[in-house]
Design a protein around this motif. Structure first.
Motif, PDB file in Angstrom:
ATOM      1  N   ALA A  27       0.839  -1.207   0.000  1.00 20.71           N
ATOM      2  CA  ALA A  27       0.000   0.000   0.000  1.00 20.71           C
ATOM      3  C   ALA A  27       0.875   1.257   0.000  1.00 20.71           C
ATOM      4  O   ALA A  27       0.615   2.202  -0.750  1.00 20.71           O
ATOM      5  N   ARG A  28       1.900   1.249   0.848  1.00 22.48           N
ATOM      6  CA  ARG A  28       2.789   2.425   0.929  1.00 22.48           C
ATOM      7  C   ARG A  28       3.500   2.692  -0.392  1.00 22.48           C
ATOM      8  O   ARG A  28       3.672   3.831  -0.811  1.00 22.48           O
ATOM      9  N   LEU A  29       3.918   1.606  -1.061  1.00 19.48           N
ATOM     10  CA  LEU A  29       4.690   1.754  -2.299  1.00 19.48           C
ATOM     11  C   LEU A  29       3.791   1.894  -3.529  1.00 19.48           C
ATOM     12  O   LEU A  29       4.252   2.301  -4.592  1.00 19.48           O
ATOM     13  N   GLY A  30       2.525   1.498  -3.393  1.00 18.12           N
ATOM     14  CA  GLY A  30       1.632   1.470  -4.544  1.00 18.12           C
ATOM     15  C   GLY A  30       1.997   0.322  -5.475  1.00 18.12           C
ATOM     16  O   GLY A  30       1.787   0.401  -6.690  1.00 18.12           O
ATOM     17  N   TRP A  31       2.552  -0.757  -4.907  1.00 17.24           N
ATOM     18  CA  TRP A  31       2.977  -1.914  -5.693  1.00 17.24           C
ATOM     19  C   TRP A  31       1.944  -3.037  -5.589  1.00 17.24           C
ATOM     20  O   TRP A  31       1.090  -3.033  -4.706  1.00 17.24           O
ATOM     21  N   HIS A  32       2.044  -4.004  -6.494  1.00 12.22           N
ATOM     22  CA  HIS A  32       1.188  -5.184  -6.430  1.00 12.22           C
ATOM     23  C   HIS A  32       1.642  -6.063  -5.261  1.00 12.22           C
ATOM     24  O   HIS A  32       2.766  -5.928  -4.781  1.00 12.22           O
ATOM     25  N   LEU A  33       0.748  -6.960  -4.865  1.00 11.20           N
ATOM     26  CA  LEU A  33       1.047  -7.840  -3.737  1.00 11.20           C
ATOM     27  C   LEU A  33       0.793  -9.287  -4.149  1.00 11.20           C
ATOM     28  O   LEU A  33      -0.240  -9.595  -4.724  1.00 11.20           O
ATOM     29  N   LEU A  34       1.747 -10.145  -3.862  1.00 13.81           N
ATOM     30  CA  LEU A  34       1.531 -11.584  -4.065  1.00 13.81           C
ATOM     31  C   LEU A  34       1.563 -12.281  -2.709  1.00 13.81           C
ATOM     32  O   LEU A  34       2.581 -12.264  -2.022  1.00 13.81           O
TER      33      LEU A  34
END
Ligand code: DC
Length: 225
Positions: A27-34
């Protein structure tokens, strides 16, 4: 093109805080999560549902190859929903029984191979936070930033106990500690992709450390953050 997409791997045993910390980092990075554990849990669930003996490596491997697993963002924006062959099994796969089934089928090389491409498919711009056991050692061995989270077994059992109690699931602390220790041993000793820190991973002990502090420590490891 995928090699240019940054990956932050978070590996570690159950209850080390990986799930919560990965979610916050993504969430902080605005990245996808696996959440790779959810894939193993989904296969364990699908195999058990089909009445397959979890020790039958060939049958479980075939099940892993044919089971459709989808992640859907939840309406409340919090926990991602997990769908197995189109059915939402998010709650079912979080039980300790399903965790044990996941750990058992995760030792089967064919199952791990069947899930490899699926996991790598999560690597999309602008970046990926990958949570699991072998993210830094196998699946994203080329990741630039690797973290191995640990915590004492007693602390992990306490955290897990609280989590399950909050969900209304009944389980004793002593049973949980036994289960966690058995699962750790099984995950660390299996021949394929055992739970060990990658040689280039930074080991972060979360015992007695708040989630916020752990998140900041990990963010500081990322180039440019
Ligand atoms: O992270 P979790 O508790 O949801 O994972 C459930 C089981 O799946 C865990 O005991 C081991 C297995 N697993 C694995 O072997 N490799 C991964 N990358 C993630 C999970």
């Amino acid at each position: 093109m995928t090699a240019a997409v940054p990956v932050l791997t978070l590996d570690g045993p159950s209850g080390s805080g990986k799930g919560t910390i990965s979610r916050l980092l993504a969430a902080r990075l605005g990245w996808h999560l696996l959440d790779s554990g959810a894939l193993y849990r989904a296969v364990g669930y699908a195999a058990a549902l089909a009445g397959i003996e979890l020790t039958d490596a060939d049958a479980v491997t075939r099940c892993a190859a044919r089971t459709r697993i989808d992640f859907r963002d939840a309406a409340d924006g919090d926990q991602t929903r997990v769908l197995v062959n189109g059915v939402d099994v998010s709650a079912e796969i979080r039980t300790e029984t399903c965790g044990a089934a996941a750990s058992a089928i995760a030792a089967i090389p064919g199952v791990r191979a069947a899930l490899l491409a699926k996991q790598r498919g999560f690597r999309r711009p602008p970046g990926l936070v990958a949570d699991g056991r072998d993210m830094g050692t196998v699946v994203f061995a080329d990741a630039a930033t690797k973290v191995f989270l640990t915590a004492s077994a007693a602390e992990r059992a306490r955290r897990r106990h609280k989590q399950l109690k909050d969900k209304g699931l009944k389980v004793t602390l002593a049973d949980l500690l036994r289960e966690i220790e058995a699962r750790d041993t099984r995950d660390a000793q299996r021949a394929v992709a055992p739970l060990i820190p990658a040689p280039d991973a930074v080991v972060v002990d979360t015992t007695g450390v708040t989630v916020e502090v752990v998140v900041e420590r990990i963010l500081a490891l990322l180039p440019g953050h």
